[in-house]
Design a protein around this motif. Structure first.
Motif, PDB file in Angstrom:
ATOM      1  N   ASN A  11      -3.011   0.338   6.155  1.00  0.00           N
ATOM      2  CA  ASN A  11      -3.227   1.330   4.987  1.00  0.00           C
ATOM      3  C   ASN A  11      -1.857   2.207   4.751  1.00  0.00           C
ATOM      4  N   GLN A  12      -0.990   2.451   5.648  1.00  0.00           N
ATOM      5  CA  GLN A  12       0.007   3.309   5.672  1.00  0.00           C
ATOM      6  C   GLN A  12       1.094   3.078   6.776  1.00  0.00           C
ATOM      7  N   SER A  13       2.219   3.086   6.454  1.00  0.00           N
ATOM      8  CA  SER A  13       3.518   3.456   7.506  1.00  0.00           C
ATOM      9  C   SER A  13       4.316   4.761   7.245  1.00  0.00           C
ATOM     10  N   SER A  14       4.301   5.450   7.957  1.00  0.00           N
ATOM     11  CA  SER A  14       4.903   6.922   7.839  1.00  0.00           C
ATOM     12  C   SER A  14       5.590   7.481   8.954  1.00  0.00           C
ATOM     13  N   TRP A  15       7.250   7.925   8.574  1.00  0.00           N
ATOM     14  CA  TRP A  15       8.281   8.191   9.458  1.00  0.00           C
ATOM     15  C   TRP A  15       7.902   9.811   9.727  1.00  0.00           C
ATOM     16  N   SER A  16       8.155  10.184  11.063  1.00  0.00           N
ATOM     17  CA  SER A  16       8.033  11.723  11.359  1.00  0.00           C
ATOM     18  C   SER A  16       9.172  12.715  10.884  1.00  0.00           C
ATOM     19  N   PRO A  17       9.000  13.651  10.549  1.00  0.00           N
ATOM     20  CA  PRO A  17       9.787  14.506   9.654  1.00  0.00           C
ATOM     21  C   PRO A  17      11.218  14.594  10.517  1.00  0.00           C
ATOM     22  N   ASP A  18      11.342  14.521  11.760  1.00  0.00           N
ATOM     23  CA  ASP A  18      12.569  14.412  12.522  1.00  0.00           C
ATOM     24  C   ASP A  18      13.216  12.909  12.499  1.00  0.00           C
ATOM     25  N   GLY A  19      12.385  12.109  12.066  1.00  0.00           N
ATOM     26  CA  GLY A  19      12.933  10.668  11.893  1.00  0.00           C
ATOM     27  C   GLY A  19      12.823   9.822  13.320  1.00  0.00           C
ATOM     28  N   LYS A  20      11.992  10.351  14.382  1.00  0.00           N
ATOM     29  CA  LYS A  20      12.033  10.118  15.625  1.00  0.00           C
ATOM     30  C   LYS A  20      11.038   8.836  15.760  1.00  0.00           C
ATOM     31  N   ILE A  52      -2.278   9.389   7.512  1.00  0.00           N
ATOM     32  CA  ILE A  52      -1.750  10.458   8.461  1.00  0.00           C
ATOM     33  C   ILE A  52      -0.993  11.306   7.545  1.00  0.00           C
ATOM     34  N   ASP A  53      -0.865  12.686   7.937  1.00  0.00           N
ATOM     35  CA  ASP A  53       0.216  13.603   7.354  1.00  0.00           C
ATOM     36  C   ASP A  53       0.732  14.315   8.501  1.00  0.00           C
ATOM     37  N   TRP A  54       2.230  14.516   8.448  1.00  0.00           N
ATOM     38  CA  TRP A  54       2.974  15.051   9.850  1.00  0.00           C
ATOM     39  C   TRP A  54       2.903  16.568   9.416  1.00  0.00           C
ATOM     40  N   ASN A  55       3.105  17.256  10.398  1.00  0.00           N
ATOM     41  CA  ASN A  55       3.169  18.729  10.311  1.00  0.00           C
ATOM     42  C   ASN A  55       4.460  19.212  10.612  1.00  0.00           C
ATOM     43  N   HIS A  56       5.330  19.931   9.766  1.00  0.00           N
ATOM     44  CA  HIS A  56       6.604  20.009   9.958  1.00  0.00           C
ATOM     45  C   HIS A  56       6.665  21.389  10.956  1.00  0.00           C
ATOM     46  N   VAL A  57       5.906  22.091  11.306  1.00  0.00           N
ATOM     47  CA  VAL A  57       6.036  23.044  12.214  1.00  0.00           C
ATOM     48  C   VAL A  57       5.905  22.558  13.654  1.00  0.00           C
ATOM     49  N   GLN A  58       5.101  21.230  13.684  1.00  0.00           N
ATOM     50  CA  GLN A  58       5.156  20.611  14.887  1.00  0.00           C
ATOM     51  C   GLN A  58       5.566  18.986  14.533  1.00  0.00           C
ATOM     52  N   PRO A  59       6.853  18.670  14.653  1.00  0.00           N
ATOM     53  CA  PRO A  59       7.115  17.573  13.886  1.00  0.00           C
ATOM     54  C   PRO A  59       6.771  16.274  14.760  1.00  0.00           C
ATOM     55  N   GLU A  60       6.133  16.445  16.016  1.00  0.00           N
ATOM     56  CA  GLU A  60       5.806  15.306  16.604  1.00  0.00           C
ATOM     57  C   GLU A  60       4.399  15.130  16.810  1.00  0.00           C
ATOM     58  N   SER A  61       3.651  15.808  15.747  1.00  0.00           N
ATOM     59  CA  SER A  61       2.046  15.703  15.710  1.00  0.00           C
ATOM     60  C   SER A  61       1.804  15.295  14.176  1.00  0.00           C
ATOM     61  N   PHE A  62       0.628  14.694  14.046  1.00  0.00           N
ATOM     62  CA  PHE A  62       0.068  14.316  12.853  1.00  0.00           C
ATOM     63  C   PHE A  62      -1.565  14.583  12.732  1.00  0.00           C
ATOM     64  N   VAL A  63      -1.910  14.603  11.585  1.00  0.00           N
ATOM     65  CA  VAL A  63      -3.410  14.917  11.266  1.00  0.00           C
ATOM     66  C   VAL A  63      -3.692  13.619  10.466  1.00  0.00           C
ATOM     67  N   ASN A  96       0.777  -1.357  -0.061  1.00  0.00           N
ATOM     68  CA  ASN A  96      -0.094  -0.101  -0.119  1.00  0.00           C
ATOM     69  C   ASN A  96       0.860   1.316   0.053  1.00  0.00           C
ATOM     70  N   THR A  97       1.991   1.268   0.662  1.00  0.00           N
ATOM     71  CA  THR A  97       2.812   2.475   0.863  1.00  0.00           C
ATOM     72  C   THR A  97       4.233   1.972   1.070  1.00  0.00           C
ATOM     73  N   VAL A  98       5.055   2.918   0.881  1.00  0.00           N
ATOM     74  CA  VAL A  98       6.469   2.778   0.992  1.00  0.00           C
ATOM     75  C   VAL A  98       7.082   4.279   1.494  1.00  0.00           C
ATOM     76  N   ALA A  99       7.785   4.201   2.511  1.00  0.00           N
ATOM     77  CA  ALA A  99       8.121   5.399   3.026  1.00  0.00           C
ATOM     78  C   ALA A  99      10.007   5.467   3.184  1.00  0.00           C
ATOM     79  N   ILE A 100      10.607   6.501   3.352  1.00  0.00           N
ATOM     80  CA  ILE A 100      11.951   6.598   3.500  1.00  0.00           C
ATOM     81  C   ILE A 100      12.054   7.432   4.799  1.00  0.00           C
TER      82      ILE A 100
END
Length: 423
Positions: free
Chosen positions: A322-331, A387-398, A279-283
């Motif tokens: 449905n999805q696997s997604s990394w946070s913008p800071d990689g944590k 989900i989609d991460w917010n770069h303003v608050q990298p430890e939160s997603f919508v 379904n998804t691939v993420a780096i």
């Protein structure tokens, strides 16, 4: 006494039987020849709308389809093109739109775009609470059918949004233009447009992938959708690795393809990673050697692209992911599963501690650091939640919400629901 009386009696009984048989035959013939009278039936009541007439007596448009008298539903068949292959040209209006957008994006470089991160989660929630949707400029029909994929330009302070719908239409919205001319539409695919992706190294390029097995690149400089890859399998997701100039492509047959951009998108590697579709691939940001895949076979895997023989981790889930997604800071790494749970994993741990099987013992799958219940059963009429991460608050997603009225939910990586936004 010659037996005359006995003979008379037998003759009399024979005549009686003949008369009775003849009478029965006449009755049967009458019943056969009798015609059934048709029963009168009241005329079926039909409204003017069902008759193709408006309330004022005028005729409805030619594309009006009345409801069948004997019940059933109206079939809204979507006209499918016979074939869409190769490059797809853009009309003159589209070229004017892309030319203006190109000039805007070149002025808004990444150096001029400053993202101020919010460390205070309460302050972040208060700013979200003040957001409003303008009824005139904040709502716009972007594609003719239901949207399946979205992506936001990463290098523009203004909203430049790309979308794809379920029959292959593409829409591009430049919110900086407050009119209908701020939207560009085209149809580069004949099936569901499953992924749209802005090129991370060139803001004037957008990739589109579809169930028709094709990947195209919209280049604002060339003014055309250029077909860069095609195969016989449906494509579900594309990830762009800027560090190695390659694309990772998730396919329906459970294979992952790596395309070399410098070699005209030649498939340099193809790996069979899952039994069913990916379904998804993420780096992983900052650690581009590590990728994650989420599959219909109920597993999420972490891979090191330098050695793809076996995954670092194979994390089973109860249902399709449905999805696997990394946070913008990689944590953090978050999975969205159809078992109605959002799971958060410690990303650095997954990358640095591969699962190792001990002698005569099974590998213990990595466990999430947080797990929160969330209704992900969207049904057949809504697009699957991601989900989609917010770069303003990298430890939160919508993520979308199935609660009524419909809205958007904001979660922290710890699994806490920060707030719920609705229009």
């Amino acid at each position: 006494n010659l037996g005359i009386n006995n003979i008379k009696g037998r003759i009399s009984r024979t005549e009686n039987r003949k008369r009775a048989l003849s009478k029965n035959l006449r009755v049967a013939n009458l019943r056969t020849n009798r015609k059934k009278k048709a029963k009168g039936s009241a005329p079926t009541r039909r409204s003017k709308r069902q008759q193709g007439i408006q309330a004022d007596g005028q005729k409805l448009s030619n594309d009006f389809k009345p409801i069948p008298i004997n019940g059933g539903t109206i079939s809204h068949e979507i006209e499918q093109p016979k074939s869409i292959q190769g490059n797809v040209e853009i009309d003159e209006d589209g070229k004017v739109f892309l030319e203006s957008l190109k000039l805007q994006l070149k002025q808004e470089t990444e150096e001029n775009l400053k993202v101020e991160k919010k460390n205070d989660i309460i302050q972040y929630a208060e700013e979200l609470a003040n957001l409003k949707v303008d009824a005139d400029t904040g709502v716009l029909k972007l594609t003719p059918e239901r949207i399946y994929s979205l992506d936001l330009s990463p290098a523009s302070p203004n909203v430049v949004l790309a979308a794809g719908d379920k029959i292959g239409n593409f829409g591009l919205w430049n919110h900086n233009i407050e009119s209908d001319s701020g939207v560009f539409n085209a149809r580069p695919h004949r099936k569901t447009l499953s992924c749209v992706l802005f090129d991370s190294s060139d803001v004037c390029k957008i990739y589109t992938a579809s169930y028709d097995g094709r990947i195209t690149q919209l280049d604002a400089n060339k003014m055309v959708f250029t077909e860069v890859y095609s195969c016989d399998e449906a494509l579900f997701d594309v990830a762009n690795d800027k560090s190695t100039n390659c694309l990772f492509v998730a396919r329906e047959d459970g294979m992952l393809s790596r395309l070399d951009i410098r070699s005209k998108y030649k498939a340099t590697d193809e790996w069979q990673l899952h039994e069913k579709k990916i379904n998804t691939v993420a780096i992983c940001p900052g650690k581009e050697n590590y990728i994650s895949t989420a599959s219909l076979d109920r597993s999420m895997c972490i891979w090191d692209v330098r050695k793809m023989k076996s995954p670092l981790h194979n994390i089973p889930h109860a249902l399709s992911i449905n999805q696997s997604s990394w946070s913008p800071d990689g944590k953090f790494l978050v999975s969205v599963c159809m078992d109605n749970y959002l799971r958060t994993f410690d990303a650095p741990y997954l990358c640095s501690h591969p699962a190792v099987s001990k002698r005569n013992k099974e590998i213990t799958p990595a466990k999430p650091v947080n797990k929160v219940h969330h209704d992900n059963r969207t049904g057949r009429w809504l697009t699957k939640f991601k989900i989609d991460w917010n770069h303003v608050q990298p430890e939160s997603f919508v993520i979308g919400s199935m609660d009524q009225p419909r809205g958007i939910e904001v979660f922290s990586a710890s699994g806490t629901r920060i707030m719920r936004m609705r229009t």
